[in-house]
Motif scaffolding. Sequence first.
Motif, PDB file in Angstrom:
ATOM      1  N   ARG A  29      37.116  44.441  44.463  1.00 26.56           N
ATOM      2  CA  ARG A  29      37.611  45.379  43.448  1.00 26.56           C
ATOM      3  C   ARG A  29      36.805  45.326  42.158  1.00 26.56           C
ATOM      4  NH1 ARG A  29      42.227  43.407  43.076  1.00 26.56           N
ATOM      5  NH2 ARG A  29      42.999  44.321  44.985  1.00 26.56           N
ATOM      6  N   ASP A  50      40.000  49.926  50.440  1.00 24.17           N
ATOM      7  CA  ASP A  50      40.581  50.537  49.250  1.00 24.17           C
ATOM      8  C   ASP A  50      40.060  49.878  47.971  1.00 24.17           C
ATOM      9  OD1 ASP A  50      42.012  52.189  50.956  1.00 24.17           O
ATOM     10  OD2 ASP A  50      43.923  51.134  50.664  1.00 24.17           O
ATOM     11  N   ALA A  51      39.893  48.569  48.014  1.00 26.59           N
ATOM     12  CA  ALA A  51      39.360  47.844  46.850  1.00 26.59           C
ATOM     13  C   ALA A  51      37.935  48.286  46.555  1.00 26.59           C
ATOM     14  CB  ALA A  51      39.421  46.337  47.088  1.00 26.59           C
ATOM     15  N   GLU A  53      36.576  51.215  47.344  1.00 26.51           N
ATOM     16  CA  GLU A  53      36.640  52.590  46.824  1.00 26.51           C
ATOM     17  C   GLU A  53      37.011  52.591  45.347  1.00 26.51           C
ATOM     18  OE1 GLU A  53      39.215  54.861  49.363  1.00 26.51           O
ATOM     19  OE2 GLU A  53      37.877  54.626  51.089  1.00 26.51           O
ATOM     20  N   ALA A  54      37.933  51.725  44.955  1.00 27.44           N
ATOM     21  CA  ALA A  54      38.317  51.613  43.540  1.00 27.44           C
ATOM     22  C   ALA A  54      37.145  51.123  42.698  1.00 27.44           C
ATOM     23  CB  ALA A  54      39.519  50.680  43.387  1.00 27.44           C
ATOM     24  N   ARG A  57      34.672  54.062  42.355  1.00 25.32           N
ATOM     25  CA  ARG A  57      35.177  55.069  41.413  1.00 25.32           C
ATOM     26  C   ARG A  57      35.082  54.578  39.970  1.00 25.32           C
ATOM     27  NH1 ARG A  57      39.283  55.464  45.144  1.00 25.32           N
ATOM     28  NH2 ARG A  57      40.667  54.306  43.774  1.00 25.32           N
ATOM     29  N   GLY A  58      35.338  53.297  39.782  1.00 23.82           N
ATOM     30  CA  GLY A  58      35.304  52.719  38.434  1.00 23.82           C
ATOM     31  C   GLY A  58      33.941  52.220  38.008  1.00 23.82           C
TER      32      GLY A  58
END
Length: 74
Positions: A29, A50-51, A53-54, A57-58
């Motif tokens: 993450r 999911d981590a 992808e976060a 995105r960030g």
Amino acid sequence: DVRPRDRYGRRLLYLWTGRGVFVNAALVRIGFARALAVPPDTGRAAVLRDAEEAARRGHAGLWHAAPAGCAPRQ
């Protein structure tokens, strides 16, 4: 997950702190690691995906843009 070691003999582990933080996902993450699912060891693949992808995105960690002059020459 399923196997205790990978084909190179490395231990395959999920790690939680005493406070319940899933270290593997935390590293992904913040952009210090990438998610990699290798069957049959995919029990936490969705959480790690999911981590990542976060992080993307960030623009965290390795997903952060390189400073001017640090990009490879074309």
